[in-house]
Design an enzyme around this catalytic site. Structure first.
Site, PDB file in Angstrom:
ATOM      1  N   GLU A 124       0.859  -1.175   0.000  1.00 45.36           N
ATOM      2  CA  GLU A 124       0.000   0.000   0.000  1.00 45.36           C
ATOM      3  C   GLU A 124       0.901   1.232   0.000  1.00 45.36           C
ATOM      4  O   GLU A 124       1.235   1.741  -1.042  1.00 45.36           O
ATOM      5  CB  GLU A 124      -0.943  -0.046   1.203  1.00 45.36           C
ATOM      6  CG  GLU A 124      -2.211   0.714   0.949  1.00 45.36           C
ATOM      7  CD  GLU A 124      -3.437   0.143   1.653  1.00 45.36           C
ATOM      8  OE1 GLU A 124      -4.489   0.756   1.520  1.00 45.36           O
ATOM      9  OE2 GLU A 124      -3.346  -0.893   2.334  1.00 45.36           O
TER      10      GLU A 124
ATOM     11  N   GLU B  70      -2.254   0.309  13.480  1.00 48.13           N
ATOM     12  CA  GLU B  70      -3.466   0.607  12.710  1.00 48.13           C
ATOM     13  C   GLU B  70      -4.723   0.276  13.525  1.00 48.13           C
ATOM     14  O   GLU B  70      -5.697   1.022  13.512  1.00 48.13           O
ATOM     15  CB  GLU B  70      -3.454  -0.238  11.424  1.00 48.13           C
ATOM     16  CG  GLU B  70      -4.651  -0.018  10.518  1.00 48.13           C
ATOM     17  CD  GLU B  70      -4.498  -0.750   9.187  1.00 48.13           C
ATOM     18  OE1 GLU B  70      -3.769  -1.769   9.151  1.00 48.13           O
ATOM     19  OE2 GLU B  70      -5.092  -0.316   8.197  1.00 48.13           O
TER      20      GLU B  70
HETATM   21  C1  BGC Z   1      -5.453   2.252   4.542  1.00 48.95           C
HETATM   22  C2  BGC Z   1      -6.053   3.258   5.457  1.00 48.95           C
HETATM   23  C3  BGC Z   1      -6.938   4.098   4.573  1.00 48.95           C
HETATM   24  C4  BGC Z   1      -8.040   3.168   4.189  1.00 48.95           C
HETATM   25  C5  BGC Z   1      -9.234   3.742   3.548  1.00 48.95           C
HETATM   26  C6  BGC Z   1      -6.559   1.356   4.119  1.00 48.95           C
HETATM   27  O1  BGC Z   1      -6.185   0.289   3.387  1.00 48.95           O
HETATM   28  O2  BGC Z   1      -4.374   1.605   5.101  1.00 48.95           O
HETATM   29  O3  BGC Z   1      -5.264   3.841   6.370  1.00 48.95           O
HETATM   30  O4  BGC Z   1      -7.318   5.299   5.045  1.00 48.95           O
HETATM   31  O5  BGC Z   1      -7.588   2.056   3.506  1.00 48.95           O
HETATM   32  O6  BGC Z   1     -10.227   3.433   4.355  1.00 48.95           O
END
Ligand code: BGC
Length: 736
Positions: free
Chosen positions: A335, A622
């Site tokens: 990501e 997270e």
């Molecule tokens: C990310 C988040 C992001 C989200 C959207 C995720 O995969 O890691 O931090 O804001 O997607 O909801």
């Protein structure tokens, strides 16, 4: 500048572009302007000369690629060979979801211009063109997600003359901070795991790479992958990297060597040696090198609680790890994207810890360039998910108003605010035009109160109705646009009216008898967009209503009391996610519940800030329960241990506990109104403002709080103490 490429497809490998330069005389000054599609380094006579890394950084490449300028007086006055080495980086390698490659180009390329200036003022310029030669590179594979393979026995063969690339990119001079190497961290431990794997622990989760200092048999290999955590049995766990292989593989050449990846980075605390030519692991061969944007450190903090100090450390490392040119969600898995929501949530804290004005100037500039004709702002900037299409989501797209406003609040730069103002208005116009109700935002799919704990286990969308959140952010974005417009002396009458209408509609549809509800026009929202467990009766509904000033004054104490009761009933625990959490403690303090705010902050059990600290975290997680009490781990599909969002709590610690509130943008005027708590013993929080160092400190002695403020001459501070004492001070140290 011409863009040039290799005449042969070099696949996943890097490539050298060379040019011998013989100046017509002896210049006084030589300067190079360089950029690339991919990630590059600049070498003169085979020696790397750029001190920055991962250049040209990451921007909305289709619209602008940054060009860096280097002074080469130290190495090129007599001429020599200039080389640009380019790896795939963000532009060409894997980025986004589904192993998507080639987002901006299917091959690496470079554009450079080297200019000599002579004593008489005349100039001679060498530019990239077909007279450059191309060589294969010992970096055989390189990728942001998958890592790098370097064969130092490889003899780079010539691939032929460079070709002029028909694929070109608009260029701009460097706007953001340079990306540079920062701390160097030695291993704290090397050990063999229960599975029999050789692991090295650096003791700190971070972003960067591992540098090797090693002499091994020619042709032997050192290869390792990366992880943030060990599982409950003490084994290496990298399932949460998802498809990102995050590998580093070096073929040694028999000499004493210093080796490190050149075109990528990793998020990690541990490495696992997959190939290693020696019997015993020698930890002194390995050094972790942190990498991030070279922002000036401005904040300082300490207090009498080692756990809160550790939390602060983790918040700081969350920022270091995720402010690598773009504010990212996380640095390790497949990501590492500029998620707008995460950035919006954390921006205020970020601007206390570091000077992030330039960093945001660049990223917000890209946001403006990528903003749709209709004003929409995607979930990530640069838009590496355009094929997947992110949701145009409340709390994410609102980064378009919140970030410019917060950067203005922190640095007071009106010109920058003016630059961002059209984007702010366009975003509000987008919401205004979105969907059926003029003054509510009922439509569309949103991320909602992402990862809130009022959702069933394993679900990401919190229980707060996403249209309630969206309508609340509609008001918020509108309000900030009005404030920005007023600061700039713009006519914002239309937005003022809009704001009043949105607040009125919000009250009509989402508040009844001082409680959050969904009624009236809000019932027209599409239930398909809501999770089945959706309810307005959440902590986050109340937090947003109160923080954004959406209720009638008489409802304020009722909503605050309900919130406090919910938290008390929940064992002084929060249940908020990405959007509610940053405001939770503020709302409690603003409504007379500071003691409860501290209770939550100091709560060591799940869920709360100190839970991860107690579990040994070295960065922000997270999830509130990334690793649970029994040692089990949240599903790997979404479980980062380096996500800064919840670190936004530092804004409360600084703004409320230390009590430093900006009353005139740029810290020209501040309010110092600390709200101490004896459980911390003492607290000292400072910031290096543009006017000098400002600090607020309190300490308990014999059960009584004493205060000390350091205020630079050019800042006027209004002191407001809990016992009602007031003062106005400037230039000096003031004790109470
Ligand atoms: C990310 C988040 C992001 C989200 C959207 C995720 O995969 O890691 O931090 O804001 O997607 O909801």
């Amino acid at each position: 500048m011409n863009w040039i490429k290799s005449p042969v497809d070099t696949g996943e490998g890097a490539v050298f572009f060379d040019r011998r330069i013989a100046w017509r005389g002896r210049p006084e000054h030589v300067e190079a302007k360089v950029t690339a599609m991919g990630v590059y380094n600049l070498l003169v006579n085979g020696v790397r000369v750029n001190k920055n890394v991962l250049a040209p950084g990451w921007t909305s490449y289709a619209r602008r690629v940054q060009v860096q300028t280097y002074d080469l007086d130290g190495c090129l006055l007599a001429g020599g060979t200039v080389t640009v080495e380019v790896g795939r980086g963000w532009g060409v390698g894997t980025i986004g979801y589904d192993n998507h490659v080639h987002h901006w180009s299917d091959h690496v390329s470079t554009a450079a211009e080297i200019t000599a200036t002579y004593a008489d003022g005349s100039r001679e310029t060498v530019s990239t063109g077909p007279d450059w030669t191309v060589r294969a590179h010992p970096v055989l594979t390189t990728d942001i997600y998958n890592g790098e393979t370097i064969d130092t026995t490889f003899v780079p063969r010539e691939l032929g003359r460079a070709l002029i690339d028909e694929k070109t990119f608009p260029t701009v001079p460097q706007i953001g901070e340079w990306i540079t190497t920062q701390e160097r961290i030695s291993p704290v431990k090397a050990f063999v795991s229960p599975k029999g794997e050789k692991i090295i622990d650096f003791g700190q989760n971070l972003t960067g790479w591992v540098e090797l200092n090693v002499k091994g048999p020619r042709g032997s290999i050192i290869a390792f992958d990366h992880a943030e955590i060990l599982d409950k049995d003490g084994n290496f766990h990298n399932g949460n990297y998802r498809s990102a292989k995050a590998l580093a593989r070096f073929v040694l050449n028999g000499e004493k060597q210093t080796l490190f990846p050149r075109f990528t980075f990793y998020g990690f605390r541990y490495i696992r040696l997959l190939e290693y030519p020696f019997e015993e692991v020698d930890p002194s061969q390995f050094t972790a090198v942190a990498v991030h944007s070279d922002m000036r450190r401005t904040g300082s903090f300490e207090c009498g609680s080692p756990l809160i100090d550790r939390l602060y450390h983790n918040i700081l490392w969350g920022q270091k790890s995720n402010y690598l040119d773009v504010p990212t969600d996380c640095p390790q898995r497949d990501e590492r994207l500029g998620w707008t929501g995460d950035a919006e949530v954390f921006v205020r804290t970020a601007a206390i810890q570091y000077d992030v004005e330039k960093f945001f100037e660049k990223w917000l500039g890209d946001m403006a360039l990528e903003q749709g004709e209709n004003g929409e702002v995607a979930g990530v900037v640069p838009d590496a998910l355009r094929d997947v299409r992110t949701r145009i989501s409340a709390g994410w797209g609102d980064a378009a108003t919140i970030c410019p406003w917060e950067i203005y609040r922190a640095y007071g730069n009106k010109e920058l605010l003016r630059k961002h103002f059209p984007m702010m208005k366009k975003w509000v116009d987008y919401i205004h035009a979105a969907g059926s109700e003029e003054f509510l935002w009922l439509d569309g799919r949103h991320y909602g109160d992402w990862l809130a704990l009022d959702a069933p286990y394993g679900k990401c969308e919190g229980a707060t109705p996403t249209h309630l959140i969206a309508s609340a952010f509609f008001a918020r974005s509108c309000e900030l646009t009005v404030r920005a417009g007023r600061a700039l002396g713009e006519d914002v009458g239309e937005y003022e009216k809009l704001y009043q209408n949105v607040v009125r509609s919000f009250r009509e549809c989402y508040i009844e008898d001082g409680r959050p509800v969904v009624k009236g026009a809000a019932l027209k929202s599409d239930p398909k967009n809501e999770p089945p467990y959706s309810t307005p009766d959440t902590q986050t509904s109340r937090v947003l209503i109160l923080r954004f000033g959406l209720c009638a004054e008489e409802d304020r104490p009722k909503l605050a009391k309900q919130l406090a009761d919910m938290i008390e009933k929940n064992g002084k625990h929060l249940s908020t996610g990405f959007l509610g959490t940053p405001h939770l403690l503020h709302v409690l303090s603003e409504n007379g519940y500071t003691k409860l705010a501290y209770d939550i902050l100091l709560n060591e059990s799940f869920p709360g800030w100190l839970f991860s600290v107690k579990q040994g975290a070295t960065t922000m997680w997270e999830h509130w329960d990334g690793i649970k009490e029994d040692g089990t781990i949240w599903p790997d599909s979404m479980n980062s241990f380096n996500h800064y969002a919840y670190g936004a709590v530092y804004d409360w610690i600084f703004g409320r506990a230390a009590g430093v509130d900006v009353t005139e943008p740029g810290y020209k005027r501040v309010r110092l109104a600390p709200e101490p708590d004896e459980r911390l013993g003492y607290l000292a929080a400072g910031i290096e403002t543009r006017f000098g160092r400002l600090e607020s400190r309190w300490e308990y002695k014999d059960g009584k709080a004493r205060y000390r403020f350091t205020v630079p001459e050019k800042i006027t501070a209004e002191v407001v103490l809990p016992d009602g004492r007031r003062d106005v001070v400037s230039g000096g140290v003031f004790e109470y």
